[in-house]
Design an enzyme around this catalytic site. Structure first.
Site, short mmCIF file in Angstrom:
data_model
loop_
_atom_site.label_atom_id
_atom_site.label_comp_id
_atom_site.label_asym_id
_atom_site.label_seq_id
_atom_site.Cartn_x
_atom_site.Cartn_y
_atom_site.Cartn_z
N ASP A 1 55.05 48.31 51.04
CA ASP A 1 55.00 48.41 49.59
C ASP A 1 56.34 48.96 49.12
O ASP A 1 56.64 50.14 49.28
CB ASP A 1 53.84 49.34 49.18
CG ASP A 1 53.82 49.60 47.68
OD1 ASP A 1 54.73 49.13 46.97
OD2 ASP A 1 52.88 50.28 47.21
N CYS B 1 48.20 57.52 40.12
CA CYS B 1 47.52 56.49 40.94
C CYS B 1 47.64 56.82 42.42
O CYS B 1 47.85 55.93 43.25
CB CYS B 1 48.07 55.10 40.68
SG CYS B 1 47.90 54.56 38.99
N HIS C 1 50.03 54.54 46.91
CA HIS C 1 49.56 54.28 45.55
C HIS C 1 48.20 53.58 45.68
O HIS C 1 47.96 52.86 46.66
CB HIS C 1 50.59 53.35 44.89
CG HIS C 1 50.37 53.07 43.45
ND1 HIS C 1 49.46 52.16 42.99
CD2 HIS C 1 50.98 53.55 42.34
CE1 HIS C 1 49.50 52.09 41.68
NE2 HIS C 1 50.42 52.93 41.25
N LYS D 1 59.93 47.57 37.51
CA LYS D 1 60.52 48.87 37.88
C LYS D 1 62.00 48.73 38.20
O LYS D 1 62.68 49.71 38.43
CB LYS D 1 59.78 49.47 39.07
CG LYS D 1 58.35 49.91 38.73
CD LYS D 1 57.73 50.63 39.89
CE LYS D 1 56.23 50.61 39.87
NZ LYS D 1 55.65 51.59 38.96
N GLN E 1 58.50 51.39 44.85
CA GLN E 1 59.38 52.51 44.48
C GLN E 1 60.68 52.52 45.28
O GLN E 1 61.54 53.36 45.03
CB GLN E 1 58.67 53.86 44.69
CG GLN E 1 57.53 54.13 43.74
CD GLN E 1 57.98 54.34 42.30
OE1 GLN E 1 59.13 54.64 42.00
NE2 GLN E 1 57.05 54.16 41.38
N1 PMP Z 1 53.00 50.96 44.73
C1 PMP Z 1 53.78 51.96 44.31
C2 PMP Z 1 54.44 52.84 45.33
C3 PMP Z 1 53.97 52.18 42.95
O1 PMP Z 1 54.73 53.19 42.53
C4 PMP Z 1 53.36 51.32 42.01
C5 PMP Z 1 53.54 51.50 40.52
N2 PMP Z 1 53.45 52.81 40.08
C6 PMP Z 1 52.56 50.28 42.50
C7 PMP Z 1 52.41 50.14 43.86
C8 PMP Z 1 51.86 49.33 41.58
O2 PMP Z 1 52.79 48.58 40.86
P1 PMP Z 1 52.29 47.64 39.68
O3 PMP Z 1 51.56 48.52 38.71
O4 PMP Z 1 53.55 47.08 39.11
O5 PMP Z 1 51.40 46.62 40.28
#
Ligand code: PMP
Length: 402
Positions: free
Chosen positions: A193, A359, A115, A221, A196
């Protein structure tokens, strides 16, 4: 089969809602909403600063959230759990405070399926400090990330591997356990990270026999309120790192000439934290654990597998998923229809999915696409939601006369 819609008031308030966008943010159960609403009615005060009962009781709840989060991760030291705003802030904290110690010529490895939150901070650091950012590519055929695609990049200059545990686009699980083991042998730090991964799988780092240096995820999430993120870091690293944000609550002493910093975790929690959101995380973890994370994984995987099978039966629909999925992420395209049009047409039938680059532009570009439609299943979804998705996709093709 789980049957949990009744636990989530959003479904009562929005009859006919087919919510397939939990990968972006999950809905909140009454168990969480009611507790926090009650907390604001009866208990709320700022933490740490008061000697009176309300402040004391709030501080106790806030600290309990930290202990619960440590137990949820299977790490022994609650003081190494830092509350941030979200995954993005947690990673930026590490890129700033740990990144400060990296030197020109050092190397950082990320995967192509990161991401942007786990890509851009490292790219910026690399440009600023003359660090080499190396990319581990996925196998385009089966959409997996082979371990050797990461380990082949390791040199004696590698200082950090920043890796997603699960791709938010493909649902691909990275070989993070092996990466942690190999990195430890070689003295390389690892950031995982878990944005997910954590909401969908039972994890216990102690039981897995790994001790990642940094783990990050977002509460929103996994059914908590938005506004709280987590950074777990190894104590010795966090203690060596300089604070990211400075100000109130993170100091030990301030004079005109000098400031000394508070011990962990306060050193990294400057200012008034998102108190209600942190407490909502405590309740969200309690709620998910009461259902059972293994059951949640099994349930959403079953729904996603059924959706994938049914989508693949439709001519012109392509699903981008590895063979053995273990979560609810289903990304797809339809020949001749842009994913934004798919999402718009589905929304007319109250089927909520997401479309775009998610993203993860480097990944989408690497796969030769410009956008995906993505449906994500979670604990409150059911077979009817699969049916609704399939029906809406078929209707979408009709609208475009395909
Ligand atoms: N890493 C991953 C794998 C994600 O899916 C996301 C959110 N889509 C993020 C980071 C970023 O999370 P946040 O927007 O809550 O900071």
């Amino acid at each position: 089969m789980l049957d949990l819609k009744k636990d989530f008031p959003i479904f009562r308030e929005n009859p006919g809602l087919c919510f397939l966008d939990s990968g972006a943010s999950a809905q909140k159960p009454s168990y969480v909403i009611d507790f926090v609403a009650d907390f604001y009615r009866k208990t709320y005060a700022n933490i740490h600063r008061g000697v009176y009962k309300l402040s004391w009781d709030t501080t106790v709840l806030y600290d309990k959230a930290r202990e619960k989060t440590a137990q949820f991760l299977g790490v022994k030291d609650p003081e190494s759990v830092i509350f941030t705003k979200n995954t993005t802030e947690s990673i930026n904290l590490v890129a700033y405070s740990f990144g400060e110690k990296l030197k020109e010529g050092d190397e950082v490895i990320v995967s192509i399926m990161e991401h942007h939150a786990n890509f851009v901070p490292w790219q910026m650091l690399a440009k600023k400090k003359g660090i080499k950012l190396k990319i581990a590519y996925i196998d385009k055929e089966n959409l997996t990330l082979p371990l050797e695609n990461i380990t082949n990049l390791i040199t004696d200059k590698t200082k950090l591997i920043a890796l997603t545990m699960c791709s938010n686009v493909l649902g691909t699980i990275s070989p993070f356990v092996e990466v942690c083991k190999i990195a430890k042998e070689k003295g390389i730090k690892v950031l995982l990270d878990g944005a997910q991964y954590m909401p969908h799988h039972k994890i216990n780092f102690s039981k897995l026999g790994i001790d990642p240096d940094f783990v990050v995820f977002s509460g929103h999430k996994l059914c908590s309120f938005d506004g709280v993120g987590v950074l777990y870091g190894k104590r010795e690293l966090l203690e060596e790192m300089r604070p990211f944000l400075t100000g109130g609550d993170m100091i030990e002493s301030v004079s005109i000439e000098e400031t000394t910093f508070a011990p962990l975790p306060n050193k990294f929690e400057a200012g008034t934290p998102p108190i209600g959101a942190v407490i909502s995380l405590l309740k969200a973890i309690e709620y998910l654990e009461s259902i059972g994370l293994e059951k949640i994984e099994e349930h959403e995987t079953m729904l996603a597998k059924e959706a994938i099978k049914r989508l693949r039966e439709i001519e012109g629909v392509y699903v981008f998923a590895p063979e053995n999925i273990s979560n609810g992420i289903v990304s797809f395209t339809i020949d001749g229809i842009h994913p934004h049009d798919i999402a718009t047409i589905l929304a007319k039938d109250n089927v909520c999915i997401r479309a775009g680059m998610h993203c993860a532009e480097p990944l989408i570009t690497y796969l030769g696409q410009d956008s995906f439609a993505r449906a994500t299943f979670y604990l409150y979804n059911d077979m009817e939601d699969v049916e609704r998705l399939i029906k809406a996709v078929l209707k979408c093709k009709e609208v475009f006369r395909l």
